[in-house]
Scaffold this motif. Structure first.
Motif, PDB file in Angstrom:
ATOM      1  N   LEU A 168     -41.856  24.755   9.992  1.00  0.00           N
ATOM      2  CA  LEU A 168     -40.677  25.260  10.682  1.00  0.00           C
ATOM      3  C   LEU A 168     -39.927  26.149   9.694  1.00  0.00           C
ATOM      4  N   VAL A 169     -39.869  27.437   9.980  1.00  0.00           N
ATOM      5  CA  VAL A 169     -39.291  28.413   9.055  1.00  0.00           C
ATOM      6  C   VAL A 169     -38.026  28.996   9.663  1.00  0.00           C
ATOM      7  N   ASP A 170     -36.977  29.079   8.847  1.00  0.00           N
ATOM      8  CA  ASP A 170     -35.699  29.600   9.327  1.00  0.00           C
ATOM      9  C   ASP A 170     -35.424  30.973   8.730  1.00  0.00           C
ATOM     10  N   TYR A 210     -26.983  25.491   2.757  1.00  0.00           N
ATOM     11  CA  TYR A 210     -26.675  24.067   2.605  1.00  0.00           C
ATOM     12  C   TYR A 210     -26.576  23.391   3.972  1.00  0.00           C
ATOM     13  N   ASP A 211     -25.912  24.067   4.910  1.00  0.00           N
ATOM     14  CA  ASP A 211     -25.746  23.506   6.258  1.00  0.00           C
ATOM     15  C   ASP A 211     -27.100  23.349   6.953  1.00  0.00           C
ATOM     16  N   LEU A 212     -27.930  24.355   6.826  1.00  0.00           N
ATOM     17  CA  LEU A 212     -29.269  24.282   7.427  1.00  0.00           C
ATOM     18  C   LEU A 212     -30.080  23.153   6.806  1.00  0.00           C
ATOM     19  N   SER A 213     -29.962  23.021   5.490  1.00  0.00           N
ATOM     20  CA  SER A 213     -30.690  21.954   4.801  1.00  0.00           C
ATOM     21  C   SER A 213     -30.205  20.588   5.242  1.00  0.00           C
ATOM     22  N   GLU A 214     -28.886  20.426   5.396  1.00  0.00           N
ATOM     23  CA  GLU A 214     -28.335  19.143   5.843  1.00  0.00           C
ATOM     24  C   GLU A 214     -28.825  18.793   7.242  1.00  0.00           C
ATOM     25  N   ILE A 238     -33.629  21.398   7.835  1.00  0.00           N
ATOM     26  CA  ILE A 238     -34.508  22.551   7.642  1.00  0.00           C
ATOM     27  C   ILE A 238     -34.618  22.851   6.153  1.00  0.00           C
ATOM     28  N   SER A 239     -35.834  23.116   5.676  1.00  0.00           N
ATOM     29  CA  SER A 239     -36.018  23.333   4.239  1.00  0.00           C
ATOM     30  C   SER A 239     -36.966  24.480   3.929  1.00  0.00           C
ATOM     31  N   VAL A 266     -42.132  19.205  15.102  1.00  0.00           N
ATOM     32  CA  VAL A 266     -42.079  20.449  14.336  1.00  0.00           C
ATOM     33  C   VAL A 266     -41.525  20.187  12.950  1.00  0.00           C
ATOM     34  N   GLY A 267     -42.176  20.754  11.940  1.00  0.00           N
ATOM     35  CA  GLY A 267     -41.677  20.667  10.577  1.00  0.00           C
ATOM     36  C   GLY A 267     -41.981  19.348   9.912  1.00  0.00           C
ATOM     37  N   LYS A 268     -41.488  19.230   8.678  1.00  0.00           N
ATOM     38  CA  LYS A 268     -41.807  18.066   7.860  1.00  0.00           C
ATOM     39  C   LYS A 268     -40.630  17.115   7.687  1.00  0.00           C
ATOM     40  N   ARG A 269     -39.449  17.503   8.200  1.00  0.00           N
ATOM     41  CA  ARG A 269     -38.265  16.659   8.076  1.00  0.00           C
ATOM     42  C   ARG A 269     -37.670  16.411   9.459  1.00  0.00           C
ATOM     43  N   SER A 270     -36.821  15.388   9.534  1.00  0.00           N
ATOM     44  CA  SER A 270     -36.113  15.108  10.785  1.00  0.00           C
ATOM     45  C   SER A 270     -35.034  16.168  10.988  1.00  0.00           C
TER      46      SER A 270
END
Length: 315
Positions: free
Chosen positions: A17-19, A43-47, A50-51, A264-268
């Motif tokens: 999942l790419v932002d 930072y907000d996206l990471s929280e 999304i990484s 989708v992606g590797k994180r919740s």
């Protein structure tokens, strides 16, 4: 052009999942966001979970990349965050010279994915080859390539052959990630199925993504068809429809994935946090997600676990 007639509609995972909010938002801003504003957005996206971020676009954007690398070491961003640095192909020499003179940490370079666009009018792909060869000398090891296409006449044999030639060249230079651009938004879902299924079959080692536009109201349908055909990367943004008619916003894409039981992606992903992110210096007043009873405030992964599983495969 052969087609894999079997597509998976649901109950599968898309690992990437790419932002690209940072780049898209810069196009919409009335004034250039400050470094602190850009970092706060990341930072907000990471929280929110999304990484994987797309940065860059020119040499003056390296300051954000530098700060990301420092923050990853200091724990303000996930240590395993993935950074993609977009290099404008027409000005790749200037970007290369900047990186070469700055003498960055070799690990920073090796862990960054450098993204280029292939010029469809360059039959010998010399500009791309020169650029990727130069960045390899810097120590770059991960690359992504975007291939521009105008499907105004559908997916002709000539167009598909050209795409395959470009992919083969990119793959021979170690490119792992390839984005197929529907530059003017002409693709239709049935054509997307044909194209994506064939590419997945012909290039099983490549991680594909699709970038399309919503000029004809088909962007989301085409994105979903690409995933169901085997594409393994989903690119999204928090920026709503812009002058390029993007409508594949991250929230809409995640909503469709939830409906189809696609992880989708590797994180919740916390969709509540995602919906409250404020974009710096943007006139795009983003509405909150439509409230779904008992689901809106729960993380993406928890929602996925609560949806009944169905095994539906279209032959």
């Amino acid at each position: 052009m052969p087609i894999r007639h079997k597509i998976q509609c649901n109950n599968f995972s898309v690992p990437y999942l790419v932002d690209k909010t940072l780049l898209d938002n810069a196009e919409r801003c009335s004034s250039a966001p400050s470094l602190s504003e850009q970092m706060q957005l990341l930072y907000d996206l990471s929280e929110a979970g999304i990484s994987n971020f797309i940065l860059g676009g020119d040499t003056d954007k390296t300051i954000v990349w530098e700060q990301c690398r420092v923050d990853m070491q200091q724990g303000q961003l996930p240590e395993n965050a993935e950074l993609t640095y977009k290099v404008t192909l027409n000005r790749w020499e200037a970007t290369y010279n900047h990186f070469a003179k700055a003498n960055y940490d070799k690990q920073w370079i090796a862990e960054t994915t450098f993204a280029f666009t292939m010029d469809s009018y360059d039959n010998e792909n010399r500009k791309f080859i020169n650029a990727i060869t130069a960045f390899k000398r810097l120590g770059a090891k991960k690359f992504k390539v975007s291939i521009d296409n105008i499907f105004i006449n559908g997916i002709t044999s000539a167009r598909y052959l050209k795409i395959c030639q470009q992919i083969s060249v990119a793959e021979s230079y170690g490119v792992k990630f390839i984005r197929i651009n529907d530059t003017l938004g002409w693709l239709q879902p049935a054509e997307t199925l044909t194209l994506c299924s064939a590419l997945v079959r012909h290039y099983p080692r490549v991680i594909f993504s699709l970038n399309t536009y919503n000029d004809r109201g088909l962007a989301l349908s085409n994105i979903m068809m690409s995933l169901q055909s085997g594409f393994q990367m989903l690119e999204g943004s928090l920026v709503r429809d812009s002058n390029t008619s993007r409508s594949n916003t991250t929230e809409k894409l995640l909503n469709m994935c939830i409906e189809n039981n696609i992880k989708v992606g590797k994180r919740s992903i916390d969709r509540r946090l995602l919906s409250h992110i404020i974009l710096p210096n943007s006139s795009d007043n983003r509405p909150e997600l439509q409230k779904a009873v008992s689901l809106n405030n729960r993380p993406y992964s928890n929602i996925m676990n609560s949806i009944p599983r169905r095994n539906v495969v279209l032959h």
